[in-house]
Structure formats: C-alpha cells, structure tokens
Design a protein around this motif. Structure first.
Motif, PDB file in Angstrom:
ATOM      1  N   TRP A  71      49.061  62.185 119.103  1.00 35.59           N
ATOM      2  CA  TRP A  71      47.677  61.795 118.832  1.00 35.59           C
ATOM      3  C   TRP A  71      47.043  61.175 120.072  1.00 35.59           C
ATOM      4  CZ3 TRP A  71      44.175  62.295 114.939  1.00 35.59           C
ATOM      5  CH2 TRP A  71      43.052  61.485 115.001  1.00 35.59           C
ATOM      6  N   LEU A  72      47.730  60.210 120.657  1.00 38.62           N
ATOM      7  CA  LEU A  72      47.172  59.520 121.821  1.00 38.62           C
ATOM      8  C   LEU A  72      47.038  60.454 123.024  1.00 38.62           C
ATOM      9  CD1 LEU A  72      48.929  56.047 121.570  1.00 38.62           C
ATOM     10  CD2 LEU A  72      46.562  56.630 120.986  1.00 38.62           C
ATOM     11  N   ARG A  73      47.962  61.384 123.177  1.00 42.14           N
ATOM     12  CA  ARG A  73      47.873  62.349 124.281  1.00 42.14           C
ATOM     13  C   ARG A  73      46.652  63.261 124.137  1.00 42.14           C
ATOM     14  NH1 ARG A  73      54.174  63.889 124.186  1.00 42.14           N
ATOM     15  NH2 ARG A  73      54.917  62.269 125.585  1.00 42.14           N
ATOM     16  N   SER A  74      46.198  63.483 122.911  1.00 40.52           N
ATOM     17  CA  SER A  74      45.071  64.388 122.679  1.00 40.52           C
ATOM     18  C   SER A  74      43.714  63.712 122.856  1.00 40.52           C
ATOM     19  CB  SER A  74      45.161  64.996 121.275  1.00 40.52           C
ATOM     20  OG  SER A  74      44.900  64.009 120.293  1.00 40.52           O
ATOM     21  N   ILE A  75      43.694  62.389 122.990  1.00 45.60           N
ATOM     22  CA  ILE A  75      42.449  61.637 123.125  1.00 45.60           C
ATOM     23  C   ILE A  75      42.173  61.382 124.608  1.00 45.60           C
ATOM     24  CG2 ILE A  75      41.238  59.517 122.484  1.00 45.60           C
ATOM     25  CD1 ILE A  75      41.963  61.284 120.090  1.00 45.60           C
ATOM     26  N   PRO A  76      41.020  61.817 125.124  1.00 45.50           N
ATOM     27  CA  PRO A  76      40.729  61.667 126.555  1.00 45.50           C
ATOM     28  C   PRO A  76      40.658  60.222 127.046  1.00 45.50           C
ATOM     29  CG  PRO A  76      39.106  63.105 125.503  1.00 45.50           C
ATOM     30  CD  PRO A  76      39.976  62.553 124.432  1.00 45.50           C
ATOM     31  N   THR A  77      40.350  59.268 126.166  1.00 43.18           N
ATOM     32  CA  THR A  77      40.220  57.882 126.608  1.00 43.18           C
ATOM     33  C   THR A  77      41.556  57.134 126.651  1.00 43.18           C
ATOM     34  OG1 THR A  77      39.732  57.186 124.343  1.00 43.18           O
ATOM     35  CG2 THR A  77      37.846  57.678 125.787  1.00 43.18           C
ATOM     36  N   THR A  78      42.632  57.779 126.219  1.00 42.83           N
ATOM     37  CA  THR A  78      43.951  57.145 126.263  1.00 42.83           C
ATOM     38  C   THR A  78      44.374  56.942 127.707  1.00 42.83           C
ATOM     39  OG1 THR A  78      44.598  58.141 124.164  1.00 42.83           O
ATOM     40  CG2 THR A  78      46.372  57.390 125.596  1.00 42.83           C
ATOM     41  N   GLN A  79      44.913  55.769 127.994  1.00 43.36           N
ATOM     42  CA  GLN A  79      45.376  55.466 129.339  1.00 43.36           C
ATOM     43  C   GLN A  79      46.892  55.375 129.345  1.00 43.36           C
ATOM     44  OE1 GLN A  79      43.358  51.910 130.532  1.00 43.36           O
ATOM     45  NE2 GLN A  79      41.377  52.922 130.624  1.00 43.36           N
ATOM     46  N   GLN A  80      47.482  55.680 130.499  1.00 46.97           N
ATOM     47  CA  GLN A  80      48.926  55.638 130.641  1.00 46.97           C
ATOM     48  C   GLN A  80      49.300  54.755 131.817  1.00 46.97           C
ATOM     49  OE1 GLN A  80      50.853  59.439 130.872  1.00 46.97           O
ATOM     50  NE2 GLN A  80      52.822  58.550 131.457  1.00 46.97           N
ATOM     51  N   SER A  81      50.297  53.908 131.609  1.00 39.39           N
ATOM     52  CA  SER A  81      50.854  53.091 132.668  1.00 39.39           C
ATOM     53  C   SER A  81      52.368  53.245 132.601  1.00 39.39           C
ATOM     54  CB  SER A  81      50.456  51.626 132.484  1.00 39.39           C
ATOM     55  OG  SER A  81      51.089  50.833 133.460  1.00 39.39           O
ATOM     56  N   PHE A  82      52.913  53.908 133.608  1.00 37.10           N
ATOM     57  CA  PHE A  82      54.331  54.239 133.644  1.00 37.10           C
ATOM     58  C   PHE A  82      54.690  55.009 132.381  1.00 37.10           C
ATOM     59  CE2 PHE A  82      53.837  50.581 136.424  1.00 37.10           C
ATOM     60  CZ  PHE A  82      54.340  51.094 137.599  1.00 37.10           C
ATOM     61  N   ARG A  83      55.510  54.471 131.507  1.00 36.98           N
ATOM     62  CA  ARG A  83      55.947  55.196 130.308  1.00 36.98           C
ATOM     63  C   ARG A  83      55.302  54.641 129.032  1.00 36.98           C
ATOM     64  NH1 ARG A  83      57.749  59.799 130.505  1.00 36.98           N
ATOM     65  NH2 ARG A  83      59.211  59.517 128.819  1.00 36.98           N
ATOM     66  N   THR A  84      54.147  54.024 129.142  1.00 30.30           N
ATOM     67  CA  THR A  84      53.457  53.454 127.983  1.00 30.30           C
ATOM     68  C   THR A  84      52.058  54.044 127.876  1.00 30.30           C
ATOM     69  OG1 THR A  84      54.665  51.377 128.264  1.00 30.30           O
ATOM     70  CG2 THR A  84      52.703  51.308 126.888  1.00 30.30           C
ATOM     71  N   GLN A  93      40.528  51.728 115.016  1.00 30.51           N
ATOM     72  CA  GLN A  93      40.040  51.778 116.390  1.00 30.51           C
ATOM     73  C   GLN A  93      40.396  50.549 117.220  1.00 30.51           C
ATOM     74  OE1 GLN A  93      38.580  54.625 117.776  1.00 30.51           O
ATOM     75  NE2 GLN A  93      39.422  55.384 115.858  1.00 30.51           N
ATOM     76  N   ASN A  94      41.340  49.724 116.756  1.00 26.75           N
ATOM     77  CA  ASN A  94      41.830  48.619 117.568  1.00 26.75           C
ATOM     78  C   ASN A  94      42.910  49.140 118.504  1.00 26.75           C
ATOM     79  OD1 ASN A  94      40.246  46.449 116.671  1.00 26.75           O
ATOM     80  ND2 ASN A  94      41.472  46.297 114.816  1.00 26.75           N
ATOM     81  N   SER A  95      43.202  48.392 119.538  1.00 28.83           N
ATOM     82  CA  SER A  95      44.174  48.823 120.543  1.00 28.83           C
ATOM     83  C   SER A  95      45.557  49.014 119.936  1.00 28.83           C
ATOM     84  CB  SER A  95      44.260  47.794 121.658  1.00 28.83           C
ATOM     85  OG  SER A  95      43.035  47.698 122.317  1.00 28.83           O
ATOM     86  N   ILE A  96      46.231  50.062 120.411  1.00 31.14           N
ATOM     87  CA  ILE A  96      47.599  50.344 119.993  1.00 31.14           C
ATOM     88  C   ILE A  96      48.339  50.914 121.194  1.00 31.14           C
ATOM     89  CG2 ILE A  96      47.151  52.691 119.132  1.00 31.14           C
ATOM     90  CD1 ILE A  96      49.063  52.006 116.790  1.00 31.14           C
ATOM     91  N   THR A  97      49.599  50.562 121.333  1.00 29.30           N
ATOM     92  CA  THR A  97      50.408  51.073 122.442  1.00 29.30           C
ATOM     93  C   THR A  97      51.662  51.719 121.883  1.00 29.30           C
ATOM     94  OG1 THR A  97      51.622  48.999 122.705  1.00 29.30           O
ATOM     95  CG2 THR A  97      49.632  49.275 124.021  1.00 29.30           C
ATOM     96  N   ASP A  99      55.538  53.268 123.466  1.00 27.74           N
ATOM     97  CA  ASP A  99      56.432  53.463 124.592  1.00 27.74           C
ATOM     98  C   ASP A  99      56.958  54.895 124.544  1.00 27.74           C
ATOM     99  OD1 ASP A  99      58.207  53.254 126.672  1.00 27.74           O
ATOM    100  OD2 ASP A  99      59.567  51.866 125.660  1.00 27.74           O
ATOM    101  N   MET A 100      56.694  55.659 125.579  1.00 30.55           N
ATOM    102  CA  MET A 100      57.113  57.066 125.620  1.00 30.55           C
ATOM    103  C   MET A 100      58.601  57.210 125.884  1.00 30.55           C
ATOM    104  SD  MET A 100      53.816  58.456 127.746  1.00 30.55           S
ATOM    105  CE  MET A 100      54.740  59.711 128.519  1.00 30.55           C
ATOM    106  N   SER A 101      59.250  56.244 126.487  1.00 32.23           N
ATOM    107  CA  SER A 101      60.663  56.357 126.822  1.00 32.23           C
ATOM    108  C   SER A 101      61.565  56.158 125.604  1.00 32.23           C
ATOM    109  CB  SER A 101      61.038  55.372 127.909  1.00 32.23           C
ATOM    110  OG  SER A 101      60.820  54.054 127.467  1.00 32.23           O
ATOM    111  N   ALA A 102      61.023  55.676 124.518  1.00 32.05           N
ATOM    112  CA  ALA A 102      61.831  55.424 123.328  1.00 32.05           C
ATOM    113  C   ALA A 102      61.969  56.645 122.434  1.00 32.05           C
ATOM    114  CB  ALA A 102      61.222  54.273 122.517  1.00 32.05           C
ATOM    115  N   THR A 103      61.421  57.790 122.856  1.00 38.75           N
ATOM    116  CA  THR A 103      61.509  58.999 122.048  1.00 38.75           C
ATOM    117  C   THR A 103      62.826  59.699 122.297  1.00 38.75           C
ATOM    118  OG1 THR A 103      60.431  60.323 123.742  1.00 38.75           O
ATOM    119  CG2 THR A 103      59.028  59.364 122.024  1.00 38.75           C
ATOM    120  N   ASP A 104      63.202  60.572 121.364  1.00 42.67           N
ATOM    121  CA  ASP A 104      64.468  61.322 121.486  1.00 42.67           C
ATOM    122  C   ASP A 104      64.370  62.399 122.524  1.00 42.67           C
ATOM    123  OD1 ASP A 104      65.060  61.151 117.933  1.00 42.67           O
ATOM    124  OD2 ASP A 104      65.585  59.756 119.509  1.00 42.67           O
TER     125      ASP A 104
END
Length: 104
Positions: A71-84, A93-97, A99-104
């Motif tokens: 979902w977050l990858r499909s939204i243009p306003t999503t920001q990425q910092s390292f693996r988050t 619509q409140n902020s949510i984060t 962690d991409m490194s915790a996936t299988d």
C-alpha cells in the motif's frame, strides 16, 4: 425495534469485534507461499496474521506487514529512509511507518 428487526445495543457491540481482519485486504490469514510450508496444522502455521496496527489509538486498524508495504509503495507521497517506509494510514491518514527489513 424497527420493522420487527432487533438491533444490538450500542454497549453490546464493540468496535474490536469487527477489526480482526487486515484493513487493506480484509482477510485475517494470508495464505502461505507455495513451497514454504506444508499443510496448515495449527493457527500459527496457516499464514501471516495482521501484525501491524495504526499508531493512532482512535483508529488502531490492523494490517498485514506485506499489505501495508505494498500500500505504502503505491502512494507517491510515501517517503523512505534506509529500510523504513513513512506514510499515512489508509483509514485515518495519520502517520504510519513500516520496517521493510522485517519481511520474509
């Protein structure tokens, strides 16, 4: 009592009764990837369950980590910092984060 239909009382129904499924895909268990596991024999072996919730206590929607990542990858306003990924909850619509490194 409307048209002879009995509705539950407000205090008898809790919002948590309806919020067990992922807020994006609307399922509780995501199926396992073929080849990763054999037949489901227990609840923990059935697949991924929602493991991430919105940080806002008024919202608190549960999400599968993989659904939230997509979902977050499909939204243009999503920001990425390292693996988050930093984005907004699909419901409140409140902020949510996540962690991409915790996936299988």
């Amino acid at each position: 009592n409307i048209m002879e239909i009995q509705f539950p009382e407000a205090d008898a129904t809790k919002t948590t009764d309806f919020e067990l499924e992922c807020g994006i895909c609307y399922t509780y268990y995501l199926p396992r990837v073929p080849g990763k596991a054999s037949k489901p024999t227990s609840a923990s072996n059935m697949g991924e369950t929602p493991d991430r919730t919105c940080d806002d206590s008024k919202c608190g929607r549960p999400y599968h980590r993989s659904c939230l990542l997509e979902w977050l990858r499909s939204i243009p306003t999503t920001q990425q910092s390292f693996r988050t990924l930093f984005g907004k909850c699909p419901y409140c619509q409140n902020s949510i984060t996540v962690d991409m490194s915790a996936t299988d």
